[in-house]
Design a protein around this motif. Structure first.
Motif, PDB file in Angstrom:
ATOM      1  N   MET A 111       3.097 -10.938   4.153  1.00  0.00           N
ATOM      2  CA  MET A 111       4.185 -10.144   4.735  1.00  0.00           C
ATOM      3  C   MET A 111       4.350  -8.824   3.990  1.00  0.00           C
ATOM      4  O   MET A 111       4.479  -7.750   4.599  1.00  0.00           O
ATOM      5  CB  MET A 111       5.489 -10.946   4.688  1.00  0.00           C
ATOM      6  N   ALA A 112       4.342  -8.905   2.660  1.00  0.00           N
ATOM      7  CA  ALA A 112       4.516  -7.704   1.850  1.00  0.00           C
ATOM      8  C   ALA A 112       3.361  -6.735   2.063  1.00  0.00           C
ATOM      9  O   ALA A 112       3.574  -5.509   2.196  1.00  0.00           O
ATOM     10  CB  ALA A 112       4.629  -8.085   0.375  1.00  0.00           C
ATOM     11  N   ARG A 113       2.142  -7.250   2.091  1.00  0.00           N
ATOM     12  CA  ARG A 113       0.980  -6.386   2.329  1.00  0.00           C
ATOM     13  C   ARG A 113       1.082  -5.695   3.684  1.00  0.00           C
ATOM     14  O   ARG A 113       0.748  -4.508   3.841  1.00  0.00           O
ATOM     15  CB  ARG A 113      -0.291  -7.232   2.232  1.00  0.00           C
ATOM     16  N   THR A 114       1.565  -6.432   4.696  1.00  0.00           N
ATOM     17  CA  THR A 114       1.691  -5.854   6.034  1.00  0.00           C
ATOM     18  C   THR A 114       2.719  -4.727   6.051  1.00  0.00           C
ATOM     19  O   THR A 114       2.468  -3.644   6.593  1.00  0.00           O
ATOM     20  CB  THR A 114       2.049  -6.951   7.044  1.00  0.00           C
ATOM     21  N   VAL A 115       3.881  -4.961   5.456  1.00  0.00           N
ATOM     22  CA  VAL A 115       4.900  -3.907   5.406  1.00  0.00           C
ATOM     23  C   VAL A 115       4.430  -2.749   4.531  1.00  0.00           C
ATOM     24  O   VAL A 115       4.732  -1.576   4.817  1.00  0.00           O
ATOM     25  CB  VAL A 115       6.250  -4.472   4.923  1.00  0.00           C
ATOM     26  N   ASP A 116       3.672  -3.034   3.501  1.00  0.00           N
ATOM     27  CA  ASP A 116       3.057  -1.983   2.684  1.00  0.00           C
ATOM     28  C   ASP A 116       2.223  -1.048   3.566  1.00  0.00           C
ATOM     29  O   ASP A 116       2.344   0.171   3.495  1.00  0.00           O
ATOM     30  CB  ASP A 116       2.211  -2.631   1.590  1.00  0.00           C
ATOM     31  N   HIS A 117       1.388  -1.611   4.418  1.00  0.00           N
ATOM     32  CA  HIS A 117       0.567  -0.790   5.307  1.00  0.00           C
ATOM     33  C   HIS A 117       1.417  -0.076   6.348  1.00  0.00           C
ATOM     34  O   HIS A 117       1.184   1.102   6.652  1.00  0.00           O
ATOM     35  CB  HIS A 117      -0.499  -1.651   5.986  1.00  0.00           C
ATOM     36  N   MET A 118       2.387  -0.783   6.919  1.00  0.00           N
ATOM     37  CA  MET A 118       3.245  -0.170   7.928  1.00  0.00           C
ATOM     38  C   MET A 118       3.975   1.054   7.391  1.00  0.00           C
ATOM     39  O   MET A 118       4.220   2.026   8.118  1.00  0.00           O
ATOM     40  CB  MET A 118       4.265  -1.193   8.443  1.00  0.00           C
ATOM     41  N   SER A 119       4.328   1.005   6.111  1.00  0.00           N
ATOM     42  CA  SER A 119       5.106   2.084   5.497  1.00  0.00           C
ATOM     43  C   SER A 119       4.238   3.145   4.842  1.00  0.00           C
ATOM     44  O   SER A 119       4.777   4.120   4.293  1.00  0.00           O
ATOM     45  CB  SER A 119       6.054   1.493   4.442  1.00  0.00           C
TER      46      SER A 119
END
Length: 265
Positions: free
Chosen positions: A95-103
């Motif tokens: 989840m954190a990696r995904t939001v990292d990429h999204m941001s």
């Protein structure tokens, strides 16, 4: 003790507490906070309000962070803090990696052991004891680190891990071993003592204590800049203002942004 002559820039954050408000008000507060010039915008990882009407309006943390990742352009975002006991740690890392990429690489992974029994009991998690929750956090932190290393695509950067709490035997040891940021609570005397304990844990592990940024709440009294200055002298560089719904009054936040800017140069 942390070197008080450090040139680490002071950073101001806001915790937009996702309670007692419609989501439109939260979304608007995010825009206003970024426009004010804050460095970080946080929410929290609870399922019910922590004050006011205990059954009032409330929204979930991580789905909100995904929306903030798309909504914002400059600020770092994260939870202050995620409860380690709510989610499988490998899933949380993903989840954190995904939001990292999204941001575009602006996520801070704040994490702690959890403390609010109502969250656990009403959502079917085992509340256990303070000790068992800390032990679980200690098991989860290396799993999160290892999962980050396995994900494809990898995170855009080494995602900063922020650990909240001040337990001297376990929590501060976890901070020394795993964290990039320590979020602390207490008065100046308490902070001084806890900082010294963290320094000792870092020495035991052979880690440079200056590699861990120190974070705390901004003083409630916006005129108490002397206290904030003393915390800076102690090595604290991140200060967060808590703001709740339904209106999200950012006047105090604006005052602390001005204080940050007054110290530049």
């Amino acid at each position: 003790m942390t070197d008080s002559t450090s040139t680490t820039p002071i950073r101001i954050g806001v915790q937009l507490q996702p309670q007692h408000a419609d989501y439109s008000a939260i979304r608007d507060a995010v825009l206003r906070a970024e426009d004010l010039g804050v460095d970080m915008i946080f929410n929290w990882d609870h399922f019910y309000p922590l004050y006011g009407d205990p059954d009032g309006k409330h929204f979930e943390c991580w789905t909100m962070l995904g929306a903030w990742a798309e909504q914002t352009e400059r600020v770092e975002i994260g939870a202050l803090v995620t409860c380690g006991g709510y989610r499988n740690p490998d899933l949380l890392a993903d989840m954190a990696r995904t939001v990292d990429h999204m941001s575009g690489g602006r996520l801070i992974l704040g994490i702690g052991s959890g403390w609010f029994a109502k969250d656990y009991e009403n959502y079917g998690y085992d509340f256990g004891t303070a000790g068992s929750r800390l032990d679980l956090l200690g098991e989860y932190l290396p799993r999160i680190r290892d999962r980050f290393a396995q994900l494809n695509p990898a995170p855009t950067r080494e995602i900063p891990v922020m650990i909240g709490g001040g337990g001297e035997r376990k929590t501060l040891r976890y901070v020394a071993e795993y964290a990039h940021i320590w979020h602390a609570f207490g008065d100046l005397e308490t902070m001084t003592h806890k900082s010294a304990v963290l320094d000792r844990h870092c020495a035991d592990l052979g880690r440079d204590t200056a590699a861990i940024a120190r974070s705390t709440s901004a003083p409630a009294d916006v005129t108490d800049t002397a206290q904030a200055d003393a915390l800076v002298d102690l090595g604290f560089s991140m200060f967060t203002v808590g703001v709740g719904g339904p209106d999200y009054d950012l006047d105090a936040l604006a005052s602390w942004v001005r204080w940050r800017d007054s110290r530049v140069g």
